[in-house]
Write a protein that holds these residues in place. Structure first.
Motif, PDB file in Angstrom:
ATOM      1  N   MET A 104      -2.167   0.836  -3.896  1.00 59.56           N
ATOM      2  CA  MET A 104      -3.220  -0.117  -3.205  1.00 59.56           C
ATOM      3  C   MET A 104      -2.728  -0.403  -1.803  1.00 59.56           C
ATOM      4  SD  MET A 104      -5.572  -2.459  -3.448  1.00 59.56           S
ATOM      5  CE  MET A 104      -5.918  -3.070  -5.267  1.00 59.56           C
ATOM      6  N   ILE A 105      -3.897   0.069  -0.984  1.00 60.05           N
ATOM      7  CA  ILE A 105      -3.631  -0.378   0.433  1.00 60.05           C
ATOM      8  C   ILE A 105      -4.516  -1.561   0.661  1.00 60.05           C
ATOM      9  CG2 ILE A 105      -4.237   0.475   2.682  1.00 60.05           C
ATOM     10  CD1 ILE A 105      -2.328   2.510   1.268  1.00 60.05           C
ATOM     11  N   SER A 106      -4.078  -2.442   1.285  1.00 53.88           N
ATOM     12  CA  SER A 106      -4.581  -3.862   1.426  1.00 53.88           C
ATOM     13  C   SER A 106      -4.321  -4.221   2.903  1.00 53.88           C
ATOM     14  CB  SER A 106      -4.032  -4.986   0.457  1.00 53.88           C
ATOM     15  OG  SER A 106      -2.771  -4.946   0.595  1.00 53.88           O
ATOM     16  N   VAL A 107      -5.168  -5.086   3.493  1.00 51.29           N
ATOM     17  CA  VAL A 107      -4.968  -5.724   4.459  1.00 51.29           C
ATOM     18  C   VAL A 107      -4.700  -7.317   4.582  1.00 51.29           C
ATOM     19  CG1 VAL A 107      -6.345  -6.496   6.758  1.00 51.29           C
ATOM     20  CG2 VAL A 107      -6.161  -4.162   5.974  1.00 51.29           C
ATOM     21  N   GLY A 108      -3.836  -7.836   5.425  1.00 45.14           N
ATOM     22  CA  GLY A 108      -3.820  -9.368   5.340  1.00 45.14           C
ATOM     23  C   GLY A 108      -3.708  -9.990   6.507  1.00 45.14           C
ATOM     24  N   ILE A 109      -4.341 -11.097   6.707  1.00 45.98           N
ATOM     25  CA  ILE A 109      -4.254 -11.769   8.010  1.00 45.98           C
ATOM     26  C   ILE A 109      -3.944 -13.250   7.911  1.00 45.98           C
ATOM     27  CG2 ILE A 109      -6.028  -9.932   9.228  1.00 45.98           C
ATOM     28  CD1 ILE A 109      -7.590 -12.765   9.495  1.00 45.98           C
ATOM     29  N   ASP A 110      -3.096 -13.587   8.929  1.00 46.44           N
ATOM     30  CA  ASP A 110      -2.789 -14.977   8.832  1.00 46.44           C
ATOM     31  C   ASP A 110      -3.138 -15.567  10.147  1.00 46.44           C
ATOM     32  OD1 ASP A 110      -1.668 -17.450   9.037  1.00 46.44           O
ATOM     33  OD2 ASP A 110       0.496 -16.448   8.820  1.00 46.44           O
ATOM     34  N   ILE A 111      -4.284 -16.487  10.068  1.00 46.83           N
ATOM     35  CA  ILE A 111      -4.899 -17.186  11.318  1.00 46.83           C
ATOM     36  C   ILE A 111      -4.741 -18.538  11.498  1.00 46.83           C
ATOM     37  CG2 ILE A 111      -7.124 -17.387  10.072  1.00 46.83           C
ATOM     38  CD1 ILE A 111      -8.220 -16.284  12.999  1.00 46.83           C
ATOM     39  N   GLY A 112      -4.147 -19.038  12.542  1.00 43.09           N
ATOM     40  CA  GLY A 112      -3.903 -20.420  13.003  1.00 43.09           C
ATOM     41  C   GLY A 112      -4.659 -20.801  14.102  1.00 43.09           C
ATOM     42  N   GLY A 113      -4.350 -21.710  14.670  1.00 40.98           N
ATOM     43  CA  GLY A 113      -5.182 -22.413  15.691  1.00 40.98           C
ATOM     44  C   GLY A 113      -4.970 -21.722  17.030  1.00 40.98           C
ATOM     45  N   THR A 114      -3.754 -20.976  17.245  1.00 39.49           N
ATOM     46  CA  THR A 114      -3.780 -20.228  18.490  1.00 39.49           C
ATOM     47  C   THR A 114      -3.237 -18.796  18.332  1.00 39.49           C
ATOM     48  OG1 THR A 114      -1.577 -21.140  18.596  1.00 39.49           O
ATOM     49  CG2 THR A 114      -2.993 -22.410  19.818  1.00 39.49           C
ATOM     50  N   LYS A 115      -2.765 -18.465  17.269  1.00 37.51           N
ATOM     51  CA  LYS A 115      -2.476 -17.203  16.895  1.00 37.51           C
ATOM     52  C   LYS A 115      -2.686 -16.571  15.760  1.00 37.51           C
ATOM     53  CE  LYS A 115       2.036 -18.012  18.940  1.00 37.51           C
ATOM     54  NZ  LYS A 115       3.336 -18.622  18.605  1.00 37.51           N
ATOM     55  N   ALA A 116      -3.151 -15.137  15.741  1.00 33.81           N
ATOM     56  CA  ALA A 116      -3.335 -14.644  14.607  1.00 33.81           C
ATOM     57  C   ALA A 116      -2.425 -13.378  14.515  1.00 33.81           C
ATOM     58  CB  ALA A 116      -4.644 -14.018  14.448  1.00 33.81           C
ATOM     59  N   LEU A 117      -2.108 -13.011  13.012  1.00 37.65           N
ATOM     60  CA  LEU A 117      -1.265 -11.725  12.719  1.00 37.65           C
ATOM     61  C   LEU A 117      -2.195 -11.054  11.671  1.00 37.65           C
ATOM     62  CD1 LEU A 117       1.302  -9.964  12.878  1.00 37.65           C
ATOM     63  CD2 LEU A 117       2.210 -11.580  11.087  1.00 37.65           C
ATOM     64  N   ALA A 118      -2.108  -9.692  11.872  1.00 39.11           N
ATOM     65  CA  ALA A 118      -2.917  -8.711  10.937  1.00 39.11           C
ATOM     66  C   ALA A 118      -1.950  -7.501  10.719  1.00 39.11           C
ATOM     67  CB  ALA A 118      -4.225  -8.016  11.658  1.00 39.11           C
ATOM     68  N   VAL A 119      -1.864  -7.446   9.232  1.00 35.89           N
ATOM     69  CA  VAL A 119      -1.166  -6.371   8.820  1.00 35.89           C
ATOM     70  C   VAL A 119      -1.730  -5.502   7.818  1.00 35.89           C
ATOM     71  CG1 VAL A 119       1.215  -7.803   8.873  1.00 35.89           C
ATOM     72  CG2 VAL A 119      -0.093  -7.434   6.870  1.00 35.89           C
ATOM     73  N   ARG A 120      -1.425  -4.262   7.526  1.00 39.17           N
ATOM     74  CA  ARG A 120      -1.937  -3.144   6.659  1.00 39.17           C
ATOM     75  C   ARG A 120      -0.888  -2.876   5.757  1.00 39.17           C
ATOM     76  NH1 ARG A 120      -4.024   0.539   9.236  1.00 39.17           N
ATOM     77  NH2 ARG A 120      -2.596   2.466   8.799  1.00 39.17           N
ATOM     78  N   LEU A 121      -1.034  -3.181   4.511  1.00 33.28           N
ATOM     79  CA  LEU A 121      -0.003  -2.842   3.522  1.00 33.28           C
ATOM     80  C   LEU A 121      -0.153  -1.618   2.688  1.00 33.28           C
ATOM     81  CD1 LEU A 121       1.204  -6.147   1.806  1.00 33.28           C
ATOM     82  CD2 LEU A 121       2.023  -5.305   4.117  1.00 33.28           C
ATOM     83  N   ASP A 122       1.016  -0.909   2.401  1.00 32.88           N
ATOM     84  CA  ASP A 122       0.804   0.123   1.157  1.00 32.88           C
ATOM     85  C   ASP A 122       1.726  -0.247   0.230  1.00 32.88           C
ATOM     86  OD1 ASP A 122       1.050   2.447  -0.372  1.00 32.88           O
ATOM     87  OD2 ASP A 122       1.349   3.828   1.127  1.00 32.88           O
ATOM     88  N   GLY A 123       1.417  -0.839  -1.064  1.00 32.47           N
ATOM     89  CA  GLY A 123       1.869  -1.450  -1.722  1.00 32.47           C
ATOM     90  C   GLY A 123       2.393  -2.842  -1.129  1.00 32.47           C
TER      91      GLY A 123
END
Ligand SMILES: [Zn+2]
Length: 306
Positions: free
Chosen positions: A1-20
């Motif tokens: 499974m290929i999935s994307v996750g993002i974590d978004i706050g008031g001043t910063k965001a982090l995006a990742v793509r995962l394989d498993g």
């Protein structure tokens, strides 16, 4: 499974793509406070998205209804009642999932981190405020959607004003800003103190006060201990309610570790009813660090929210 996750706050965001559960791509952003939240979410996803992605998870700092994928409100995120899930699913053509950022981080710790060997865990984030997530019998417990917002339990009716609009919430006593406020009081009262010299003319942060404490400044150590004790006092209340096997501490200030968590652990042990006849739960620092929220959002999306 290929999935994307993002974590978004008031001043910063982090995006990742995962394989498993492996990160294969990631990017970080500064978020303009005035930016439309859904635009910031979309741009973060675009930075790591490709045609192989099958699911997208969004962790956001605020009150989220996971069943609807709606962000109702967040103190640091612009907009109310934002239908993030439907906007993401429509834009990217894959299934999407939205949850509170602490729930997402807790799910990552439960799946591949420090909570994976436990069934009943409280995940407590200590940073700009206090948030968290409840894991009961190996699953996230969300209540109606908003469980774990214990940073806003009022501990002092006459306390300082909280970001949420109420007074004296737990996070006004135990958080990065609480430590900064205490340090400012000392520095303003005594500009010739060793702490004032160490902290200098720059902006005082929770991290800089902890660093001064760890370097041996007694005043800084007293302030860090005070915040750690307030943190432990609140934890004692949570442990009285949930009796978990493990309290896992994440967030920017929590990750610093022993100087804050040591005093908290001692207050927790002293505060539990039953005294020496019971063993307090372990209090440990979370292991996945700042990427936990984005990774957990992707894992939740891959498993359709579990
Ligand atoms: Zn509050």
């Amino acid at each position: 499974m290929i999935s994307v996750g993002i974590d978004i706050g008031g001043t910063k965001a982090l995006a990742v793509r995962l394989d498993g559960s492996q990160i294969v791509d990631e990017s970080r952003f500064e978020v303009e406070r005035t930016a439309e939240t859904i635009d910031a979410v979309t741009q973060s996803i675009e930075s790591v998205f490709d045609d192989s992605v099958q699911a997208i998870g969004v962790g956001v700092a605020g009150l989220v209804k996971p069943d609807d994928g709606v962000l109702v409100w967040g103190p640091h995120v612009p907009g109310t009642n934002l239908a993030i899930r439907s906007a993401v699913a429509e834009r990217f053509g894959v299934r999407a999932y939205v949850d509170n950022d602490a729930n997402a981080a807790a799910f990552a710790e439960l799946s591949i981190g420090a909570a994976s060997e436990y069934r009943n865990v409280l995940f407590v984030t200590l940073g700009t405020g206090i948030g968290g997530a409840v894991i009961i019998d190996g699953s996230l417990y969300r209540g109606g959607g908003f469980a774990g917002e214990w940073g806003h339990v009022q501990v002092d009716v006459n306390g300082v004003l909280c970001d949420c609009g109420k007074r004296g919430c737990w996070e006004t006593r135990a958080s990065g800003p609480a430590l900064v406020r205490l340090a400012h009081e000392v520095v303003n009262r005594n500009p010739d103190s060793s702490l004032a010299r160490i902290l200098g003319a720059g902006a005082i942060t929770g991290e800089s006060v902890v660093a001064a404490a760890d370097a041996g400044d007694e005043t800084a150590r007293a302030l860090v201990t005070e915040v750690g004790r307030s943190f432990g006092q609140g934890l004692a209340g949570l442990v009285a309610v949930f009796d978990p096997e493990l309290v896992l501490v994440g967030g920017g200030l929590g990750s610093i570790g022993e100087s804050i968590i040591g005093p908290a652990r001692r207050v927790l042990a002293d505060s539990l009813h039953g005294g020496r006849l019971r063993v307090p739960p372990a209090v440990q620092v979370a292991t996945l660090g700042p990427s936990a929220g984005a990774v957990g959002a992707a894992l939740l999306a891959a498993q359709d929210g579990v």
